[in-house]
Design a protein around this motif. Structure first.
Motif, PDB file in Angstrom:
ATOM      1  N   VAL A   1       0.839  -1.203   0.000  1.00 16.45           N
ATOM      2  CA  VAL A   1       0.000   0.000   0.000  1.00 16.45           C
ATOM      3  C   VAL A   1       0.870   1.248   0.000  1.00 16.45           C
ATOM      4  N   ILE A   2       0.278   2.339  -0.438  1.00 19.57           N
ATOM      5  CA  ILE A   2       0.908   3.649  -0.311  1.00 19.57           C
ATOM      6  C   ILE A   2       0.045   4.488   0.620  1.00 19.57           C
ATOM      7  N   TYR A   3       0.697   5.157   1.561  1.00 22.42           N
ATOM      8  CA  TYR A   3       0.009   6.016   2.512  1.00 22.42           C
ATOM      9  C   TYR A   3       0.234   7.463   2.117  1.00 22.42           C
ATOM     10  N   GLY A   4      -0.799   8.270   2.282  1.00 24.31           N
ATOM     11  CA  GLY A   4      -0.662   9.677   1.969  1.00 24.31           C
ATOM     12  C   GLY A   4      -1.913  10.443   2.347  1.00 24.31           C
ATOM     13  N   ARG A   5      -1.808  11.751   2.188  1.00 24.65           N
ATOM     14  CA  ARG A   5      -2.931  12.637   2.509  1.00 24.65           C
ATOM     15  C   ARG A   5      -3.645  13.000   1.224  1.00 24.65           C
ATOM     16  N   VAL A   6      -4.938  12.718   1.203  1.00 23.59           N
ATOM     17  CA  VAL A   6      -5.772  13.078   0.060  1.00 23.59           C
ATOM     18  C   VAL A   6      -5.966  14.590   0.092  1.00 23.59           C
ATOM     19  N   ASN A   7      -5.842  15.232  -1.072  1.00 27.62           N
ATOM     20  CA  ASN A   7      -5.991  16.692  -1.136  1.00 27.62           C
ATOM     21  C   ASN A   7      -7.324  17.146  -0.562  1.00 27.62           C
ATOM     22  N   ASN A   8      -7.300  18.283   0.092  1.00 25.89           N
ATOM     23  CA  ASN A   8      -8.467  18.929   0.694  1.00 25.89           C
ATOM     24  C   ASN A   8      -9.019  18.174   1.895  1.00 25.89           C
ATOM     25  N   THR A   9      -8.216  17.297   2.479  1.00 21.93           N
ATOM     26  CA  THR A   9      -8.606  16.631   3.727  1.00 21.93           C
ATOM     27  C   THR A   9      -7.404  16.640   4.669  1.00 21.93           C
ATOM     28  N   ASN A  10      -7.632  16.299   5.914  1.00 17.12           N
ATOM     29  CA  ASN A  10      -6.542  16.166   6.875  1.00 17.12           C
ATOM     30  C   ASN A  10      -6.330  14.716   7.268  1.00 17.12           C
ATOM     31  N   LYS A  11      -6.890  13.809   6.494  1.00 12.58           N
ATOM     32  CA  LYS A  11      -6.864  12.393   6.826  1.00 12.58           C
ATOM     33  C   LYS A  11      -5.789  11.664   6.016  1.00 12.58           C
ATOM     34  N   ILE A  12      -5.027  10.801   6.687  1.00  7.85           N
ATOM     35  CA  ILE A  12      -4.051   9.958   6.015  1.00  7.85           C
ATOM     36  C   ILE A  12      -4.753   8.659   5.639  1.00  7.85           C
ATOM     37  N   CYS A  13      -4.631   8.267   4.362  1.00  9.62           N
ATOM     38  CA  CYS A  13      -5.303   7.070   3.861  1.00  9.62           C
ATOM     39  C   CYS A  13      -4.291   6.112   3.255  1.00  9.62           C
ATOM     40  N   ALA A  14      -4.666   4.850   3.206  1.00  9.25           N
ATOM     41  CA  ALA A  14      -3.855   3.821   2.558  1.00  9.25           C
ATOM     42  C   ALA A  14      -4.567   3.375   1.285  1.00  9.25           C
ATOM     43  N   PHE A  15      -3.794   3.181   0.228  1.00  7.71           N
ATOM     44  CA  PHE A  15      -4.331   2.733  -1.052  1.00  7.71           C
ATOM     45  C   PHE A  15      -3.555   1.509  -1.513  1.00  7.71           C
ATOM     46  N   GLU A  16      -4.276   0.413  -1.790  1.00  9.40           N
ATOM     47  CA  GLU A  16      -3.638  -0.821  -2.221  1.00  9.40           C
ATOM     48  C   GLU A  16      -3.115  -0.709  -3.647  1.00  9.40           C
ATOM     49  N   TYR A  17      -1.900  -1.198  -3.850  1.00  9.04           N
ATOM     50  CA  TYR A  17      -1.255  -1.146  -5.168  1.00  9.04           C
ATOM     51  C   TYR A  17      -2.095  -1.798  -6.261  1.00  9.04           C
ATOM     52  N   ASN A  18      -2.682  -2.956  -5.957  1.00  6.87           N
ATOM     53  CA  ASN A  18      -3.380  -3.701  -7.011  1.00  6.87           C
ATOM     54  C   ASN A  18      -4.646  -3.012  -7.508  1.00  6.87           C
ATOM     55  N   LYS A  19      -5.099  -1.958  -6.834  1.00  5.78           N
ATOM     56  CA  LYS A  19      -6.290  -1.220  -7.269  1.00  5.78           C
ATOM     57  C   LYS A  19      -5.938   0.124  -7.906  1.00  5.78           C
ATOM     58  N   ILE A  20      -4.639   0.439  -7.995  1.00  5.79           N
ATOM     59  CA  ILE A  20      -4.179   1.725  -8.527  1.00  5.79           C
ATOM     60  C   ILE A  20      -3.831   1.583 -10.001  1.00  5.79           C
ATOM     61  N   THR A  21      -4.356   2.515 -10.821  1.00  6.62           N
ATOM     62  CA  THR A  21      -4.019   2.552 -12.249  1.00  6.62           C
ATOM     63  C   THR A  21      -3.812   3.998 -12.676  1.00  6.62           C
ATOM     64  N   ASN A  22      -3.184   4.169 -13.821  1.00  9.96           N
ATOM     65  CA  ASN A  22      -3.056   5.485 -14.478  1.00  9.96           C
ATOM     66  C   ASN A  22      -2.412   6.531 -13.564  1.00  9.96           C
ATOM     67  N   ILE A  23      -1.206   6.244 -13.071  1.00 11.03           N
ATOM     68  CA  ILE A  23      -0.500   7.119 -12.126  1.00 11.03           C
ATOM     69  C   ILE A  23       0.200   8.246 -12.883  1.00 11.03           C
ATOM     70  N   LYS A  24       0.077   9.469 -12.338  1.00  6.40           N
ATOM     71  CA  LYS A  24       0.774  10.622 -12.905  1.00  6.40           C
ATOM     72  C   LYS A  24       1.333  11.467 -11.772  1.00  6.40           C
ATOM     73  N   ILE A  25       2.577  11.923 -11.942  1.00  4.68           N
ATOM     74  CA  ILE A  25       3.195  12.834 -10.982  1.00  4.68           C
ATOM     75  C   ILE A  25       2.829  14.258 -11.373  1.00  4.68           C
ATOM     76  N   ILE A  26       2.399  15.035 -10.397  1.00  2.00           N
ATOM     77  CA  ILE A  26       2.056  16.440 -10.623  1.00  2.00           C
ATOM     78  C   ILE A  26       3.259  17.262 -10.163  1.00  2.00           C
ATOM     79  N   ASN A  27       4.021  17.804 -11.115  1.00  2.00           N
ATOM     80  CA  ASN A  27       5.268  18.507 -10.808  1.00  2.00           C
ATOM     81  C   ASN A  27       5.084  19.980 -10.480  1.00  2.00           C
TER      82      ASN A  27
END
Length: 82
Positions: A41-67
């Protein structure tokens, strides 16, 4: 490949966006780990919230880095510990 993208985003403090169960997620990634079920999983803060969430790798697609902007991780400080 996902780990390389996530590691780069974490080290350089860039936001990422990806599809998770067909929902668009904008995330400030903090770290990569394994949940109690043994899934990566990857842990991080979803924008516009103060909550840290976990996201499973196998459900993640179409990743883009916002530079465009770098972020600083929010470190929660509990008043009871001060």
């Amino acid at each position: 490949m996902k780990s390389e993208i996530f590691n780069k985003a974490i080290l350089e403090r860039h936001r990422i966006k990806f599809l998770y169960d067909f929902r668009l997620i904008n995330l400030e990634p903090y770290f990569i780990g394994v949940n109690k079920h043994g899934n990566k999983v990857i842990y991080g803060r979803v924008n516009n919230t103060n909550k840290i969430c976990a996201f499973e790798y196998n459900k993640i697609t179409n990743i883009k880095i916002i530079n465009s902007h770098k972020f600083s991780p929010i470190i929660p400080i509990l008043p009871s510990l001060n």
